[in-house]
Design an enzyme around this catalytic site. Sequence first.
Site, short mmCIF file in Angstrom:
data_model
loop_
_atom_site.label_atom_id
_atom_site.label_comp_id
_atom_site.label_asym_id
_atom_site.label_seq_id
_atom_site.Cartn_x
_atom_site.Cartn_y
_atom_site.Cartn_z
CB ALA A 58 31.89 42.58 -5.11
N GLY A 94 26.13 44.17 -4.08
CA GLY A 94 27.36 44.43 -3.32
C GLY A 94 28.23 45.47 -4.01
CE LYS A 135 21.13 36.19 -6.57
NZ LYS A 135 21.34 35.71 -7.92
CG ASN A 147 15.95 39.40 -1.07
OD1 ASN A 147 15.58 40.22 -0.24
ND2 ASN A 147 16.03 39.66 -2.36
CE LYS A 165 13.32 42.91 -0.75
NZ LYS A 165 14.72 42.70 -1.11
CD GLU A 216 18.85 34.79 -3.06
OE1 GLU A 216 19.74 35.04 -2.25
OE2 GLU A 216 18.08 35.66 -3.52
N1 LIG Z 1 20.36 42.53 -7.18
C1 LIG Z 1 19.39 43.16 -6.53
O1 LIG Z 1 18.78 44.08 -7.06
C2 LIG Z 1 19.03 42.77 -5.12
C3 LIG Z 1 18.12 43.58 -4.42
C4 LIG Z 1 17.78 43.25 -3.12
C5 LIG Z 1 18.34 42.14 -2.53
N2 LIG Z 1 19.19 41.36 -3.22
C6 LIG Z 1 19.74 40.17 -2.54
O2 LIG Z 1 21.14 40.39 -2.35
C7 LIG Z 1 21.84 39.13 -2.46
C8 LIG Z 1 22.85 39.24 -3.59
O3 LIG Z 1 22.14 39.43 -4.79
P1 LIG Z 1 22.87 39.89 -6.14
O4 LIG Z 1 21.82 40.10 -7.14
O5 LIG Z 1 23.84 40.98 -5.88
O6 LIG Z 1 23.66 38.54 -6.49
P2 LIG Z 1 24.91 38.35 -7.44
O7 LIG Z 1 24.93 39.39 -8.50
O8 LIG Z 1 24.93 36.91 -7.83
O9 LIG Z 1 26.15 38.66 -6.47
C9 LIG Z 1 26.74 37.77 -5.58
C10 LIG Z 1 28.18 37.58 -6.01
O10 LIG Z 1 28.91 36.95 -4.98
C11 LIG Z 1 29.81 36.00 -5.58
N3 LIG Z 1 30.22 35.09 -4.55
C12 LIG Z 1 29.60 33.99 -4.04
N4 LIG Z 1 30.34 33.44 -3.06
C13 LIG Z 1 31.47 34.19 -2.96
C14 LIG Z 1 32.61 34.11 -2.13
N5 LIG Z 1 32.74 33.16 -1.21
N6 LIG Z 1 33.60 35.04 -2.30
C15 LIG Z 1 33.47 36.00 -3.23
N7 LIG Z 1 32.40 36.13 -4.03
C16 LIG Z 1 31.41 35.23 -3.90
C17 LIG Z 1 28.94 35.41 -6.69
O11 LIG Z 1 29.70 34.71 -7.62
P3 LIG Z 1 29.07 33.40 -8.37
O12 LIG Z 1 27.77 33.82 -8.95
O13 LIG Z 1 30.13 33.06 -9.36
O14 LIG Z 1 28.92 32.37 -7.31
C18 LIG Z 1 28.31 36.69 -7.26
O15 LIG Z 1 29.20 37.31 -8.15
C19 LIG Z 1 20.74 38.08 -2.69
O16 LIG Z 1 20.32 37.52 -1.48
C20 LIG Z 1 19.61 38.88 -3.33
O17 LIG Z 1 18.35 38.28 -3.16
C21 LIG Z 1 19.57 41.64 -4.51
#
Ligand SMILES: NC(=O)c1ccc[n+]([C@@H]2O[C@H](COP(=O)([O-])OP(=O)(O)OC[C@H]3O[C@@H](n4cnc5c(N)ncnc54)[C@H](OP(=O)(O)O)[C@@H]3O)[C@@H](O)[C@H]2O)c1
Length: 303
Positions: free
Chosen positions: A8, A12, A75, A101, A183, A266
Amino acid sequence: MNIAVLGAGAIGSFFGGMLSKKNNVTLIGRKEHIQKIKNHGLQINGKTRLKRKINAVEHVYELNQSPELLIITVKSFDTFEAITQAREIIGKKTVVLSFQNGLNNIDQIKKVIAQNQIIAGITTHGVQLVKPGLIHHKGIGLTVIGELSEEKTKRIHHLASLFNDAGITVSISDHINEDIWKKAIVNANINPLTAILNCENGYLAKNPILTTMIHKITKESTEIAKKKGFSFNTEEMIEQTMQVIGQTKQNNSSMLQSIRQGKSTEINEINGAIAKIGRVYGCDVELNDLLTKMIKTMHPTYL
Ligand SMILES: NC(=O)c1ccc[n+]([C@@H]2O[C@H](COP(=O)([O-])OP(=O)(O)OC[C@H]3O[C@@H](n4cnc5c(N)ncnc54)[C@H](OP(=O)(O)O)[C@@H]3O)[C@@H](O)[C@H]2O)c1
């Protein structure tokens, strides 16, 4: 439905927050964000405004029952570790849905979970975690989901309705495996170039040198995708990439944000994965390889 979101962070928390309007959702994430949500609720601002009390835990083993739906939003470099941690709480009827992604996520999840329990998704919403407890919905995007078999099953229709009922427009893809590649090809241009140049996405369309570079990166990536059996062509992918650049011109790409924050990127799962697959087929991988190496030199843990 009983839903858990593993990872989250930005996307998320956004999906989890929205789904919690009509479902029993638990966010699983890192300490500061989770504590803030426990104490003050989750807040989303920007294109979507929402403030909600929502279940939140720091570890997957704090869930007291198997979720019917487990959404994976870590990620892509964290996928294997996260899904391995989640193995204990994934029941035979749990459906695992990835919205990440990169090209490796489904393969990583498959190492732990039966293929028929996995669903793939992609989204072009733009979301940022501003500070613990606060998510900024920067850009409205499209979201698609699909069975790996690309069949239009009852459960895929049910899942799409679940999101649509919660206010997230989701359609069912006819070819989700192709969508994931497309993508990745768009991201393989925008992410590393903006991170290296330290610029907003829109800058890539303003400079003819960069436009030429995008043509070459896209050609190399599309040739590799063709070897995997996909039939889209380079021109179509250049058009799609330029369209995304136009639609997100004021955005900072996720890779640029990660570099600025000193966090992992990534790159291995995007350009690195494209180059790795290309090598297997004897394709030219020079540009994807070069971009991967350049991004790695920008992050201390890779040195
Ligand atoms: N943000 C966007 O707008 C967007 C849009 C389309 C696709 N995506 C894709 O979606 C994915 C997530 O992106 P995001 O931007 O949401 O990343 P993010 O903000 O870094 O969210 C992922 C979260 O998961 C945590 N995490 C990692 N391992 C964990 C575990 N085992 N248990 C609990 N929490 C854990 C991370 O903590 P730490 O950082 O402390 O490890 C981080 O807080 C990526 O593949 C991204 O490319 C994102």
